[in-house]
Design a protein around this motif. Sequence first.
Motif: not given
Lengths: 696, 696
Positions: B384-385, B413-417, B478-480
């Motif tokens: 999670t973020h 922010m799935t990819m970012e995290q 969309a993911e951010i």
Amino acid sequence: MSSPSAPLQESYHAQHSPFGAFASFTCGLVDSPGGFGQALRAPAKQNLYIGFKRASDAKWQLLPFLTPPKSQEGAFTGDTTVVQPPRGFDSLRPTGYTRTLGWASDTWRAADERFGFSLLSPFGEVPDPAKMKRAAARFHLAPLVNGWIEFDNRAGRAPVELVFGVGVGDDTLRPLADTAPALAGFASGRAFGYATKPGRGVALKQGFDILSPKFLDYRGLHVIAGESALVFTVPAGQRKRFPLVLGFYTAGPVTAGLTADYAFTRFFRDLEDVLAHGLAEFSRYERLAAQRDRELARSKLDADQKFLIAQATHSYLGSTELLWHKGKPLWVVNEGEYRMVNTFDLTVDHLFFELEWQPWAVRDTLDLFVRRYSYRDQHGLSFTHDMGVNNFFTPPGRSSYECDNQEGCFSHMTMEQLLNWVLCACTYAAHTGDRAWLRANRKILLACADSLLRRDDPDPAKRDGLPKRDSDRVGHGAEITTYDSLDVSLGQARNNLYLSVKALGAWVLLERTFATLGLKSDSATARATADLLARTLATKFEETTGFFPAVFEKNNRSRILPAVEGFVYPLFLGYTDATAPTGRFAPLFARLHQHLDQALRPGVCLDGTTGGWKMSSTSTNTWFSKIAIAQHVVRSLFPSALNDTARAADRVHANWQRTPGCGKDAMCDQIRSDSGEACGSRYYPRGVTACLWLRE
Amino acid sequence: MSSPSAPLQESYHAQHSPFGAFASFTCGLVDSPGGFGQALRAPAKQNLYIGFKRASDAKWQLLPFLTPPKSQEGAFTGDTTVVQPPRGFDSLRPTGYTRTLGWASDTWRAADERFGFSLLSPFGEVPDPAKMKRAAARFHLAPLVNGWIEFDNRAGRAPVELVFGVGVGDDTLRPLADTAPALAGFASGRAFGYATKPGRGVALKQGFDILSPKFLDYRGLHVIAGESALVFTVPAGQRKRFPLVLGFYTAGPVTAGLTADYAFTRFFRDLEDVLAHGLAEFSRYERLAAQRDRELARSKLDADQKFLIAQATHSYLGSTELLWHKGKPLWVVNEGEYRMVNTFDLTVDHLFFELEWQPWAVRDTLDLFVRRYSYRDQHGLSFTHDMGVNNFFTPPGRSSYECDNQEGCFSHMTMEQLLNWVLCACTYAAHTGDRAWLRANRKILLACADSLLRRDDPDPAKRDGLPKRDSDRVGHGAEITTYDSLDVSLGQARNNLYLSVKALGAWVLLERTFATLGLKSDSATARATADLLARTLATKFEETTGFFPAVFEKNNRSRILPAVEGFVYPLFLGYTDATAPTGRFAPLFARLHQHLDQALRPGVCLDGTTGGWKMSSTSTNTWFSKIAIAQHVVRSLFPSALNDTARAADRVHANWQRTPGCGKDAMCDQIRSDSGEACGSRYYPRGVTACLWLRE
């Protein structure tokens, strides 16, 4: 004197408060926020979203309990052009709803009575917490307020939505279901929250714009936002009322000096426990509130008087704080906006209310005054003005208020507090019949009597009954009375009419109390002192003017209503020999009657502009709590002193509290008699003296 | 581009903060209050009375840390005509004093350096609290800030008075001697307070008008008043420095969701215990602060860079919160004004600082992300973020921030995290050599790698290394990325230059980490993926413009500096094969070099007005914490991309923070590059990325 015939537009806050939690959910002032506050000196500033939306309404119809919150959305997005939420509502105008304040309820109705919202602050006889069983403690000490919201949609063809919500602005709330699945609602940290029972027709909302949130998480909320609400749906053809519980909690020590926790923490684990209890016991609380409402409604008082009693009781409860210290209850009433701890001037006025509902509170406070807040000066025993301030208990023998070398405000009140202990103690013992306590305090009462006598004169031969010797604690200043912020007519303790009559009341009570204790000689001394004092007082009457002067010094010519305040104690206890116009004080009574006759006139002790009662002819600062006592004494003992204007003043006093001049801080006590604007003592418990009227 | 030659007038708040107490004593902004705040999102609003009075001074000379308080006197006396206190002081103008912010100190000097006031916030290596001994815990976790006030009166012929005081306005303070005779000072309830050692030349003041109180009780105070101070006397011919301790305390549970107390409550009984400890250990804290100050002062950075590091570290400490949950430490960094709990975007940036001073914090946070804040979507594992907001821990697998069906701010922010967990984990393990932890997390790392691959494409044959598959959690959104509030150039996660290079960094680290774990085949896959990704990235270079686009979609032509952010991890770990311009990614490096060469020009990624670094050419919203990383990477890996303007920008960035546009909320992160005004992320910890510069 204006007696406005145009309908008055009501706008006032009321404190909706549990017993002993020093907490209020405050609301009601038009176009103003309010909400949950604990240990505050003024209303909180949360936006409240309370209203309804019918199919025919383009927008939500909300009670006017909010100011547009500054959106926190822009702080996240960096976009400061975001329209400020919430959008999509009409703020109901006071002409669009009715409000009814009961003794233990506050109810708003709109949409032809179909919409209803009510807050309940049930109160009743509270047993001694030292002996309270757990179940009783959970019922009486629960730090919560009940309420409900409803809509009668029986004639409707489409569902109606209801909203009850709270916005904490810079702060955030959390959905209660995460910690308590049986609660639908929100909490701010662990400190306060609101809930209903989860179920069909109950939904949660949370977002920057609470009425149309733009960002929704997996469960339709947005927990970083500060605005939250319950939304209820009433199907077409139905009438539904949804229960609400508003709760408070603070764990751990909350005071210093004496370290104490809230008593409720012994019986409730946390906020969730409080809220669940409130829902489980909802109907019992509702019944208790209804019983109180009925009692007040059925009294023979008029609507203005009932309003004043109801509003005063609400604010009194908001200042109450039941603590737990070293295994025992510790009772505190906080002094409204000043938050002084157990100010003795207030204890003596709360006495009548507390003896009715929680007499142990009077007893415990007297005991703590003896144990920690008594002292001896050159004349003998007395007591401090208060026990501290803002949850800080001052050191033994010292108040937070009293300073040295002062002539006015902030000086010592040694004489006043000595009288207050005597009056509270004797009234408590006589009213409750608590002989054990009385016997245990025999020596204290004797010391008080001795101290009283010596404050007249150390030399018995020189005594005339009038208190006139200042304590050496004042330094080069002078003792004052509780009326410190009025003019010198009431501020100076020495040779003061108000304090002398109060002393007369004390001697009358001491005579009886000593007799009860079998102290015949002391009883006789008390009787003799009362008689001497009454005789001396009578000599102070100005035959030429038909008035008593307020102070028997310096050619003072102020006229004051508290001239008769001291009679409230024998009146309360039914000591008719001391209160009958033709009784033992008949000569004094006749003169006081003449004094009141003349004082209760416009330009003297009725304000020339408003008609409100003034404590002193030479000050426009008047105090509602003391007006209420004066009214009670005058109506009970000097009824013929009441002319029509004096009688009509209940409306004036009620209107002061019903409009923002006082109403923006709930019940206020110090008021400008010419404008009705509060000038001190806001958010104040003392007005509960008005409950004396229920005895008339 | 303006490079103001007129001397800049400094005016900024700094947070003076203990380690892990989520508390700050904030001050410094000219003509503004500040003071003690715990768990706040912005500076407190207490008046601070800090200054001196020489015999030659008609009035007190005070640092400009107050606004005239509204006297509470009138509320008591009913007299609203009382002059508003305090009277009798001159507010020093910034030209009349100097201020020096060290890494762990903040010092004001005036009167030709003879007057001095300093606040110390010493920090150092903090051992793992799970294994900390009591004495160490009391030293490292004490919720206090040290300080001193002094005057060099050696040339003086009359005594000089010094004052340090705090006014809480509507609230009150209590003298500490009542509960702790060895402390001279005041406390607000049980929550915060300040003290020095009692003794000659130390006096207490309390009153409505703190500089000349009118009402004094038996000990010369007035405890119902909200203004308090310590007054020190420095005799003629002497130089004296008085120690100060500013402490905080909150007992009991402070969080919900996960119920936890402050860790310091295990080692300190109450506020008085904290303050006494602070005085007893004063010189040890002073030495620690001096050591940090020396380290920063002796670094080869310039004054602006040192200032930025010092100011950033101050605000970082203010957001730290060490809790205790079920017998174990629970580490939290709060997200500045948003107060989100352990925002992963920040964890990955705090990484470098935390690995230096408290590496266990990184480990514990990663563990909690796995245990409670991980989830699986259609592609596999992610995180999670954040873990909640405002001391509320959200339910497992859910953040407070992320909403569904969003294209911009508040989306997932799935990819970012996922990248953040990989980067933190690999960097932690490599930097600390904690093999046991690494082995315990072998499966998680493998799951992360798998999840990363599948977010490129579920079909291995179709992979090109770029992350481009959104999580199904986004719904029709969309993911951010963490840069959500900038324009789409950085906001969109899919096919994003910043995130792709970050993924490259992650694969480089995974290659090494898997090798360490003996996972040869996984290491080889990681290496191959990195190479594939680097090759693909190189193809995205626009030969015509000499730039990379920020997003490989929709003809995006934004130019961004975080194009190289992903290299900070291999750079930090010294993986030179991945960071050498001539190393394995040489073709990509050459293109990135050209990109940076052109980006670091006015009107592209240097602001045309101020010269400050901009994250994106198409947004004026720029973030200092990320500038600091970009600067570090550029200076370390692409030094020749730096022209004079780009190099001169440290002064610009420092001036933003030194002046009220940012400085009114201490360290700020989101800043308008054309004005230097904060537009979000105030009172923010993330700027501590600047500490990377100490490695240059």
